[in-house]
Scaffold this motif. Structure first.
Motif, PDB file in Angstrom:
ATOM      1  N   HIS A  97       0.843  -1.207   0.000  1.00 52.68           N
ATOM      2  CA  HIS A  97       0.000   0.000   0.000  1.00 52.68           C
ATOM      3  C   HIS A  97       0.874   1.252   0.000  1.00 52.68           C
ATOM      4  O   HIS A  97       0.649   2.187  -0.785  1.00 52.68           O
ATOM      5  CB  HIS A  97      -0.920   0.007   1.223  1.00 52.68           C
ATOM      6  CG  HIS A  97      -1.473   1.356   1.552  1.00 52.68           C
ATOM      7  ND1 HIS A  97      -2.336   2.038   0.707  1.00 52.68           N
ATOM      8  CD2 HIS A  97      -1.272   2.179   2.629  1.00 52.68           C
ATOM      9  CE1 HIS A  97      -2.643   3.207   1.248  1.00 52.68           C
ATOM     10  NE2 HIS A  97      -2.018   3.315   2.401  1.00 52.68           N
ATOM     11  N   LEU A 101       1.255   3.995  -2.999  1.00 46.51           N
ATOM     12  CA  LEU A 101       0.941   5.378  -2.642  1.00 46.51           C
ATOM     13  C   LEU A 101       2.074   6.304  -3.079  1.00 46.51           C
ATOM     14  O   LEU A 101       1.846   7.348  -3.717  1.00 46.51           O
ATOM     15  CB  LEU A 101       0.712   5.476  -1.131  1.00 46.51           C
ATOM     16  CG  LEU A 101       0.552   6.885  -0.534  1.00 46.51           C
ATOM     17  CD1 LEU A 101      -0.705   7.552  -1.073  1.00 46.51           C
ATOM     18  CD2 LEU A 101       0.500   6.805   0.989  1.00 46.51           C
ATOM     19  N   HIS A 131      -4.673   8.219   4.136  1.00 44.51           N
ATOM     20  CA  HIS A 131      -4.063   7.107   3.402  1.00 44.51           C
ATOM     21  C   HIS A 131      -2.882   6.525   4.168  1.00 44.51           C
ATOM     22  O   HIS A 131      -2.680   5.307   4.180  1.00 44.51           O
ATOM     23  CB  HIS A 131      -3.606   7.568   2.011  1.00 44.51           C
ATOM     24  CG  HIS A 131      -4.718   7.653   1.013  1.00 44.51           C
ATOM     25  ND1 HIS A 131      -5.632   8.682   0.998  1.00 44.51           N
ATOM     26  CD2 HIS A 131      -5.066   6.826  -0.005  1.00 44.51           C
ATOM     27  CE1 HIS A 131      -6.489   8.491   0.016  1.00 44.51           C
ATOM     28  NE2 HIS A 131      -6.181   7.369  -0.598  1.00 44.51           N
ATOM     29  N   GLN A 136      -8.682   5.792   5.053  1.00 45.63           N
ATOM     30  CA  GLN A 136      -9.324   6.563   3.985  1.00 45.63           C
ATOM     31  C   GLN A 136     -10.718   6.050   3.632  1.00 45.63           C
ATOM     32  O   GLN A 136     -11.516   6.786   3.051  1.00 45.63           O
ATOM     33  CB  GLN A 136      -8.438   6.596   2.730  1.00 45.63           C
ATOM     34  CG  GLN A 136      -8.240   5.268   2.013  1.00 45.63           C
ATOM     35  CD  GLN A 136      -7.019   4.525   2.487  1.00 45.63           C
ATOM     36  OE1 GLN A 136      -6.676   4.573   3.660  1.00 45.63           O
ATOM     37  NE2 GLN A 136      -6.363   3.820   1.573  1.00 45.63           N
ATOM     38  N   SER A 150      -6.823   1.203  -2.975  1.00 44.53           N
ATOM     39  CA  SER A 150      -6.397   1.031  -1.575  1.00 44.53           C
ATOM     40  C   SER A 150      -7.520   1.294  -0.591  1.00 44.53           C
ATOM     41  O   SER A 150      -7.388   0.965   0.587  1.00 44.53           O
ATOM     42  CB  SER A 150      -5.207   1.938  -1.267  1.00 44.53           C
ATOM     43  OG  SER A 150      -5.601   3.302  -1.262  1.00 44.53           O
ATOM     44  N   TRP A 151      -8.655   1.858  -1.061  1.00 44.55           N
ATOM     45  CA  TRP A 151      -9.783   2.051  -0.142  1.00 44.55           C
ATOM     46  C   TRP A 151     -10.197   0.717   0.468  1.00 44.55           C
ATOM     47  O   TRP A 151     -10.592   0.656   1.644  1.00 44.55           O
ATOM     48  CB  TRP A 151     -10.989   2.685  -0.862  1.00 44.55           C
ATOM     49  CG  TRP A 151     -11.714   1.736  -1.778  1.00 44.55           C
ATOM     50  CD1 TRP A 151     -11.530   1.582  -3.115  1.00 44.55           C
ATOM     51  CD2 TRP A 151     -12.732   0.791  -1.400  1.00 44.55           C
ATOM     52  NE1 TRP A 151     -12.357   0.601  -3.614  1.00 44.55           N
ATOM     53  CE2 TRP A 151     -13.108   0.102  -2.576  1.00 44.55           C
ATOM     54  CE3 TRP A 151     -13.351   0.460  -0.204  1.00 44.55           C
ATOM     55  CZ2 TRP A 151     -14.073  -0.899  -2.585  1.00 44.55           C
ATOM     56  CZ3 TRP A 151     -14.319  -0.541  -0.212  1.00 44.55           C
ATOM     57  CH2 TRP A 151     -14.673  -1.213  -1.385  1.00 44.55           C
ATOM     58  N   SER A 154      -8.078  -0.283   3.314  1.00 40.91           N
ATOM     59  CA  SER A 154      -8.509   0.446   4.505  1.00 40.91           C
ATOM     60  C   SER A 154      -9.731  -0.215   5.140  1.00 40.91           C
ATOM     61  O   SER A 154      -9.826  -0.319   6.368  1.00 40.91           O
ATOM     62  CB  SER A 154      -8.833   1.897   4.118  1.00 40.91           C
ATOM     63  OG  SER A 154      -9.432   2.594   5.181  1.00 40.91           O
TER      64      SER A 154
END
Length: 372
Positions: A97, A101, A131, A136, A150-151, A154
């Motif tokens: 992640h 990012l 993030h 997020q 990447s949500w 999370s």
């Protein structure tokens, strides 16, 4: 005498349901096809591909099932170590992640220097803290930004933190596994209906702002399905293969009818059937299992790779933002696998060990200070 190393290897083997590892690969492909389909020249609407965003919900069900398989018994028997669990989960998802990012920020910087127009939400600085802390999808990021998939990581982090709650509730119903599944499906369908009635859109379409809620019913369903698997009260494998095929037919039909509340439970049924296929069958094939192991990397790199590939091919072919011809579209799609392999072996695996080592050292130091 069994050495600690052999015991660890035996436990890892017992925890690995190979058909479900392979299923992760197909879930990733489903999501990627959904995202890439509009980039294909002459693409026509296909129901099952248009529902590819539900591959994320399949991942969530898988997550609930596998974590229950590995940890639920120790949780129920009082042997569960929350600190070790959290460190292991963080080691599993955070390094890749963080890498993607940073890569998204580098892409934005390079494009800005070159004067290439980019999506205004590729980098949203107010969203960066959310993030970095993997929150997020908890409604704490003002925009969907950076590496958007990447949500779901999370959302997974949210479920990891609450796993003792999910696991304890499921453990209390271990003697009535099918009741647990029935209640989970009822909760899932009810939540989908209530959410859409109040919010005006489907919960299965939620990402950044409601992602933490989206995982709750599917993760719960995965925990309940594990109870059925654990009980061993399933039909013979031939019947399970038939049930898996039937569930796929229902999923395809429901995709045309756009009934997510039917598709998601059927995904759970298919997962349960596949879990009993055995490690030696088609879904236990070494190539498929390996692809399943790199599926997380596939999921995390496909958007950055898509952005790079489509922009480069637009320049090379002189087509700009136009969809790609079939050949170049397929090349870009297949190339995700070697890119993901690099991410898996260069970032994911080695950094996973680093995070675990750092976590162990931190726990030992805390334990030492508390003991003084």
């Amino acid at each position: 005498m069994t050495t600690p190393i052999r015991a660890a290897v035996s436990q890892a083997s017992a925890d690995n349901i190979q058909p479900l590892t392979s299923l992760r690969f197909f879930a990733a492909v489903w999501v990627i096809l959904y995202s890439y389909w509009s980039a294909l020249e002459g693409a026509i609407p296909i129901g099952i591909i248009e529902k590819g965003y539900l591959g994320v919900d399949l991942f969530f069900i898988l997550s609930g099932f596998i974590l229950s398989h590995v940890y639920m018994t120790s949780l129920g028997e009082g042997r569960f170590r929350y600190g070790s669990f959290i460190v292991n989960r963080l080691a599993r998802v955070y390094p890749l992640h963080l890498a993607t990012l940073c890569f998204a920020i580098l892409l934005w910087g390079a494009a800005t220097l070159k004067g290439i127009s980019v999506d205004k939400n590729l980098v949203n600085w107010p969203s960066l803290p959310a993030h970095l802390f993997l929150v997020q999808a908890w409604g704490l990021a003002p925009e969907a930004s950076f590496n958007h998939p990447s949500w779901s990581i999370s959302a997974e982090w949210f479920a990891y933190l609450l796993f003792p709650v999910f696991g304890t509730v499921a453990w209390s119903m271990r003697a009535r596994p099918w009741l647990a599944v029935g209640l989970s499906v009822t909760f899932l369908v009810s939540l989908y209906m209530i959410f859409e009635a109040f919010m005006g859109f489907k919960l299965t379409s939620a990402t950044v702002f409601w992602g933490a809620l989206r995982i709750v019913p599917t993760f719960m369903l995965g925990c309940a399905l594990y109870l059925v698997w654990r009980s061993g009260k399933l039909a013979p494998q031939v019947a399970l293969m038939g049930a898996a095929a039937s569930s796929l037919i229902v999923i395809a039909a429901a995709s045309w009818l756009k009934i997510d509340a039917l598709i998601v439970p059927m995904l759970g049924l298919m997962l349960l059937c596949v879990s009993r296929f055995g490690n030696g069958g088609v879904m236990g094939n070494r190539v498929l299992v390996y692809l399943g192991e790199v599926s997380f990397a596939m999921y995390m790199v496909y958007v950055p790779w898509k952005w790079v590939y489509l922009n480069v091919m637009g320049i090379v072919l002189g087509t700009g933002d136009a969809p790609l011809p079939l050949l170049w579209w397929v090349v870009g799609l297949i190339a995700i696998v070697p890119v993901a392999m690099l991410g898996h072996h260069i970032v994911e695996l080695p950094m996973r060990n680093v995070v675990r080592h750092l976590g162990d050292r931190l726990r030992y130091r805390l334990a030492y200070r508390l003991a003084r």
